[in-house]
Every structure is written in C-alpha cells, then in structure tokens.
Design a protein around this motif. Structure first.
Motif, PDB file in Angstrom:
ATOM      1  N   ALA B 250       0.808  -1.243  -0.067  1.00  0.00           N
ATOM      2  CA  ALA B 250       0.040   0.046   0.094  1.00  0.00           C
ATOM      3  C   ALA B 250       0.875   1.341   0.148  1.00  0.00           C
ATOM      4  O   ALA B 250       0.759   2.187  -0.810  1.00  0.00           O
ATOM      5  N   ASP B 251       2.074   0.998   0.832  1.00  0.00           N
ATOM      6  CA  ASP B 251       3.092   2.487   0.671  1.00  0.00           C
ATOM      7  C   ASP B 251       3.514   2.385  -0.603  1.00  0.00           C
ATOM      8  O   ASP B 251       3.798   3.649  -1.173  1.00  0.00           O
ATOM      9  N   GLU B 252       3.985   1.298  -1.100  1.00  0.00           N
ATOM     10  CA  GLU B 252       4.916   1.317  -2.298  1.00  0.00           C
ATOM     11  C   GLU B 252       3.933   1.802  -3.537  1.00  0.00           C
ATOM     12  O   GLU B 252       4.293   2.634  -4.369  1.00  0.00           O
ATOM     13  N   ILE B 258      -0.142   5.948  -6.876  1.00  0.00           N
ATOM     14  CA  ILE B 258      -1.602   5.283  -7.088  1.00  0.00           C
ATOM     15  C   ILE B 258      -2.104   5.080  -5.918  1.00  0.00           C
ATOM     16  O   ILE B 258      -1.918   4.563  -4.990  1.00  0.00           O
ATOM     17  N   GLU B 259      -3.242   5.901  -5.862  1.00  0.00           N
ATOM     18  CA  GLU B 259      -4.266   5.837  -4.795  1.00  0.00           C
ATOM     19  C   GLU B 259      -5.570   5.027  -4.784  1.00  0.00           C
ATOM     20  O   GLU B 259      -5.922   4.781  -5.785  1.00  0.00           O
ATOM     21  N   GLY B 260      -5.928   4.577  -3.728  1.00  0.00           N
ATOM     22  CA  GLY B 260      -7.411   4.047  -3.846  1.00  0.00           C
ATOM     23  C   GLY B 260      -7.259   2.539  -3.868  1.00  0.00           C
ATOM     24  O   GLY B 260      -8.120   2.010  -4.216  1.00  0.00           O
ATOM     25  N   GLU B 290      -7.187   1.922 -13.767  1.00  0.00           N
ATOM     26  CA  GLU B 290      -5.719   2.232 -12.740  1.00  0.00           C
ATOM     27  C   GLU B 290      -4.872   0.688 -13.022  1.00  0.00           C
ATOM     28  O   GLU B 290      -3.860   0.671 -12.517  1.00  0.00           O
ATOM     29  N   LEU B 291      -5.573  -0.250 -13.413  1.00  0.00           N
ATOM     30  CA  LEU B 291      -5.255  -1.425 -13.589  1.00  0.00           C
ATOM     31  C   LEU B 291      -3.806  -1.856 -14.071  1.00  0.00           C
ATOM     32  O   LEU B 291      -2.903  -2.126 -13.446  1.00  0.00           O
ATOM     33  N   GLU B 292      -3.424  -1.066 -15.389  1.00  0.00           N
ATOM     34  CA  GLU B 292      -2.202  -1.312 -15.603  1.00  0.00           C
ATOM     35  C   GLU B 292      -1.092  -0.681 -15.120  1.00  0.00           C
ATOM     36  O   GLU B 292      -0.059  -0.903 -15.141  1.00  0.00           O
TER      37      GLU B 292
END
Lengths: 394, 394
Positions: B250-252, B258-260, B290-292
């Motif tokens: 989540a941090d990376e 990339i949020e959310g 945001e997948l890719e």
C-alpha cells in the motif's frame, strides 16, 4: 462441430485456424523483460486481449519430453518420452527420436483421422520423426531444402523467400515460423504446430543483443499470424538459467569410492553447441546394493538438490519408470551435471554455459490469443495448451 | 469393497486404518536435513518402504487452501477457499473459516455418508469449522479442553495423558497427533486426518534446536501410528523460507502515485506471532482504469516477481476468480508482502521473519507408508495424497 478424444480429454475441431508455437527455452524472464521495454507489441496484444498465464514444464525440463506433452496433452508417463536421450534396456545410450517409442497418440494425429488438416513444423530435425508419429505431416526447417510434402511442388524451402539458415543461426526459429505460415497458406491447414529451437536462449540472456533481435523478429511473425486470422497458443517447453557450477557425476561418484555406476544425461542431443550435453537433471544407474550409498554420495555433491529413487521419481514427475534411471538427480539453479570431465567439450560452447533440465527451469509462459475455452482441474502445464484452446468446455 | 466418488475421482474404502497427516510448513529442507543426520528413523522407514515423493502445494501457498485441497482432493477453483482470509463481495475483509464458503464435499464427508468412521483433528481452531463441513466430526487441539465428541465422555482432552499446550508451544502439533491416536482408538476410526501447525517452522529453520525437537517428537509419534497398524500419508500444506525483505505494497503504490488501491493479505489469520500477517503472495484491488499502471508499479517493487491479472491468475493457479483480487502479486523467495508498514507489528515475531505464500514455498514432501495404489495424470500436489493412498487403480 466434430469432437475427438485423445488421452482422456475431449477436443473440438478448430472453428478458426489455430496454431500452437513452442518457444523453445523462452524462460518467462525473457518475456517479462521484453514487455517492460515494449519490445514485443504484438505479443503484448496477445497477452492483453487473451491470456498471459504462468505454467509448469514437465520434468526433467528438456525439449523432447515437453514437445511430446504439448502435442499429446499428456505427461511423459503416458507418452513415454522422458528425455532427449535414454539408456535402452540393452544398456546402450540412444537418442529418443524413434516414433515407435511414443506410447500415446498426438492430438494432431487424431484430428487428422477426423478429417482436420494438420501440419507440424520443427526447427530441429531431431524432433521431426517424433512429431510425425501417427502419420502427421511434418517437416523441419533444418532440412527444408531436402524435404517435400504432398501438395507442394519441390522441396518445401521453395515457399520461403529467403534461404534456409544454419541450425546455429539466430533466425532458424523464425524460418520455421515462415515455413509454417507459407505451408499453411498453400495447404489450407486448420491446426498447426511449430516448434522453435533454443540456440539463442542457450547463448544469450534477457536483454542481450542476440536475444533482443530474436524476440523482435518473433514479435513480427506473431503479428503476421494474427493478421492472417490465426488463433494462437504460445508456450515454452522449458525455461533457461546460466550455470556457473558444473559437476561431473561419474567423477564425483568415483571420488567417493562408488565404481560401476552409469550416468545418463537426458539432455544429450546432436546440438552440442547449445549446451555441451550439460543440463540440470540426469539419471544414474547403480548396482542395487550400492543404491543407498550412491544416493548419499550424490546428495553430498555441491549443487545437487534432490536425488529420488526410480519409483518415487516416476510418481513425483509422472515419468515412465522403465525409461529413467535407478536414481533421478536434480541440481540447483546454478548447477549443470555431466558424466566425466573428459566426456564434455566445453570449447564447443559460444560463451558461458546456459542450460536447463531441472526444477528451476520449470516455470514457463503460456500465452493465448483468446480466453481459455476449457477449464483445468489444476495449474496448467505446457501439456494443457491445446486443451485450453480447443478443449470441450466443462 | 465400497467405493465413493468425490470431485471427479473414485476412492475405495480404507482396507486398513488410514491416516493423513498435514505437516504444516514442513519444507522439504527440514526432512532432507533430518534424514541426513538420521534424526527421524521411523519416518526414514516410511520413506524407504513406501514412497518419498516431491509434490507441489496449491498457490498461494497458505494453510487454508492447501488443507482444503488435501481433504477434498481438488484445487481451490473447485473447493472455493483461495486463502486464509479474503475480501468479501461487500468489501470487508473476513477470515475464510465459514464452512458455508466451501464449494466441494470433502473425502471424509463422503466416506462418512458411505458408513466409514472418519475423524479430523486440527491443531489450530481456525481450521475446525472448514474441516467439519459435511458433518465430519472434528476437534482442535487448541480447544480440546472445551470440545466433546459423540462416544467420548467429557472434553476430548481427557483422553491425552498431558495437558493441552498453548498454541505457541513447540509441542501443540504433537498434542494433536496424540489426540488423533487416542480418539481413533476410542472411536475405532478408519480414516483420520490430522492437521499440524507451523509455529515451529515460522520460528526456526532446519537444524535449529527448536525444529530438531519438533521433528524428533514427530518421529516418535509416526512410530506410534505405524506400530498401531496405520497406513500413513504425510504431506505438507506448503514450504517455508526466511524473508529478509519486507515490502509494504500500500505504501509502495502510494509512493508511485496510485491511490485508492486495496491490498488484501490472504495469509492473515488469528496467529500473528507466526508471521505478523506477512507472506509472499497477496491480492490487490484497484479501479479498472488504474489496473495497468498499478501492475507496472507493483512489478517495479524490488522483490516482486510476478503480477497476474485476476482472470489469468484464476487459470494459472486454479483459483476461484470471485474470491481473489484484481491483481495477484507473487514475491521472490526472500520477500514478504504487507499492507502499510503501520499495519504490521513486527514486535510480535519471535525472531527473524520466516514465511510462505509464494512460488518458492510450493515444493512439498509427500511420504506414504506404502507404494501408491492409484496413478496420477501428472505430478502430485498435496491434493493427491488421499488418491495416492485410496484411489481406484487405473
């Protein structure tokens, strides 16, 4: 739609022309690197619109057993080919190239009997007879100048716009793909199998100029197949690792006081420039009363990771127990296994040794141009590629 | 002899009392080392007279999916349990402990319906309800003081000659084996399943005092089973590696803009002293657009080896696609994956982190006290252990 049953599975006749391509020795690391650098846009299209799977090769991770698993949809215990090479019942070592040794029908042979037009093209001549078992029409790029097929005038090489490369040229695999395209066009082939060769992968790692050139040209040809309306399945027979540690097991056994053992290297084939017959798995035969001592001695060799008894190896890796050794030796990722140092000519290699055969070259890519139609009952092996494309849905 | 069909396979009623023991987290490295030092003479007897196989776990290599594969003989795509923990359709994270989530009958449930006396004993309470699906009698060592069974007076702990150990004691797995022996004797059980816990393996590597003590006592109990006439199958749910690199995904992701995204750790269970919820595989959910970008960002994290899309992961690893994430992230042998650093309490660990979940903990031992009766159509997974012991021969 016609269906056939082959080795316990039901396949449906291809509704559109379907090609399976065996990317010999194309470890997932090559594709990861190529995708990251956007080197293979057409293959990236396949991965994005179809499926980009990870699967496992058969073990030992050599060419012949895996090619046979791809075309039969079955493991070596069923098709009978556990290596490129084995020790025959009479004690002599022989190449596993005789189609009479194949114990299961291929998907291509059964489809042809059902009236589907099939073709196999192999880069290396060594696979041609095995792939032609059951009267499947099969030619090799290596001897395309000399081979003919019903429906084609003169040698098949006449259909390709450039001369046949040598078996150690970077583009002999691409020639096989060109040959597959041209012959399929001429013969209206519905199910095509093309098997490449891994000379480039034995010689160059991901990102090296030689492998980049190989991959770019492969990508262009994947694009030609797609533009011509083919459904594609791309799969490797095995991965590839560089091998910094070579252990000669006949010498190692002798050093530990075990005489009379016989080391068989199932990677052995006519293409010694690839690997000097050094791979990461081998068979050892020893007298019955030496078995436990030999096993302990082999486990003591640095780089040897596993030593299984014949019966256990046959179950653990779905191998034909009568065509392996008393012991099955598997090395770690960095280690290749030989007979005696004197038996191997390392000067044949073009650069440091890169090879395969063990568990660390078992991970393979499986790319499909469409979502799989059939459902597997477990993680895919390369033997599942035809079933994923043509299998009867559950 | 009565036969039953479970999840597509035919099994024969046990002709002699048969026990399968899940050696939680017992990587093959522990047994290789123990055999070399002759630490486990009774298990060596099993290996020598029966079968000493190498197999693969289900991926991700966590406890619940693999225990369910062992008792159903089927992969997670069939039994429905892909982790210890998942993100439910309503977005909440929940433990996968509810037997209503199991989508396939167990071998034990079906044998019981056919009149065979079955029993399951789990060390950890967390598995009890899953293993009892289909009304299989099941108790846990953890709560043996509080649980009862038809045919036994008072709590089942009354049958064992020493008090219930704590779940973080070295010998709580051995207690489960004692309980299995005592209850089987009392209830005349014909098919027994005992699932151990891997606290010792999370804490100590091969050759350390703690794991040597564990293995010696395990060997003694294997001997008790053998002397009492049991046929045995011993199998691990997964392997184990030490993890020197921890990456908080989540941090990376946030660091890479990339949020959310939502990181779900399928290793999560109530036993945080084992692993602080850090393993080598996880799910990530992100917005579709945001997948890719998320995939590329995750592949950029040092130690991340593979990132598969949901559909590809479901096929590559035979997983239920509705119970995994948009992305399946697999780490290398040295790397464990977390959410945010703030979410994990490393002080809970007793020593350096050792964990599992990825491809590098997939290799497992499969030991049988007799040669396998049934033939597999490929290399064995732990889900094949009952079939190897009880399957209908081909």
């Amino acid at each position: 739609m016609a269906t056939i049953e082959v080795n316990g599975r039901v396949y449906r006749s291809p509704a559109a022309p379907t090609a399976v391509i065996c990317l010999d020795g194309v470890d997932p690391a090559y594709l990861d690197d190529a995708f990251e650098r956007r080197l293979m846009p057409r293959l990236a299209e396949v991965a994005q619109n179809g499926a980009d799977l990870r699967g496992l090769s058969q073990l030992p991770s050599f060419t012949n057993p895996n090619n046979l698993s791809i075309v039969t949809g079955a493991p070596p215990s069923v098709h009978g080919i556990p290596g490129n090479h084995y020790r025959a019942p009479d004690g002599r070592e022989v190449q596993l190239t005789n189609p009479e040794l194949v114990r299961a029908p291929s998907i291509h042979a059964e489809f042809q009997r059902a009236g589907v037009r099939v073709l196999a093209v192999t880069t290396k001549e060594k696979l041609r007879l095995l792939l032609s078992a059951g009267d499947v029409p099969c030619v090799s790029a290596e001897f395309a100048d000399e081979q003919s097929l019903d429906g084609v005038d003169g040698p098949v090489a006449g259909l390709v716009r450039y001369p046949v490369p040598g078996i150690y040229d970077w583009n002999c695999s691409h020639y096989a793909l060109e040959l597959g395209l041209a012959l399929s066009d001429r013969l209206d082939v519905e199910l095509l199998y093309v098997s490449l060769t891994d000379f480039v992968q034995h010689t160059a790692g991901p990102g090296e100029m030689l492998s980049d050139g190989y991959l770019r040209e492969l990508d262009r040809l994947v694009g030609e197949f797609m533009d011509a309306g083919w459904r594609l399945g791309l799969v490797a027979d095995h991965g590839m690792n560089s091998k910094s540690n070579i252990r000669y097991l006949a010498d190692e056994l002798a050093d530990r006081g075990i005489e009379g053992g016989h080391v068989t290297l199932p990677i052995t084939d006519p293409y010694v420039v690839h690997h000097a017959a050094l791979g990461s798995a081998c068979w050892v035969d020893v007298d019955k009363d030496e078995l436990e001592r030999a096993r302990a001695a082999l486990l003591d060799v640095p780089g040897v990771e596993e030593v299984l008894l014949r019966d256990d190896a046959a179950v653990s890796f779905a191998l034909p127990r009568d065509r392996i050794g008393d012991l099955f030796v598997l090395a770690d990722a960095e280690t290749a296994l030989g007979k005696r140092a004197a038996d191997h000519d390392l000067s044949a290699l073009r650069g440091p040794l890169r090879s395969h055969g063990g568990r660390h070259e078992q991970e393979i890519p499986i790319l499909l141009s469409e979502r799989p139609v059939a459902t597997l009952n477990g993680p895919p092996s390369n033997g599942d590629v035809h079933f994923l494309l043509l299998g009867e849905p559950a």
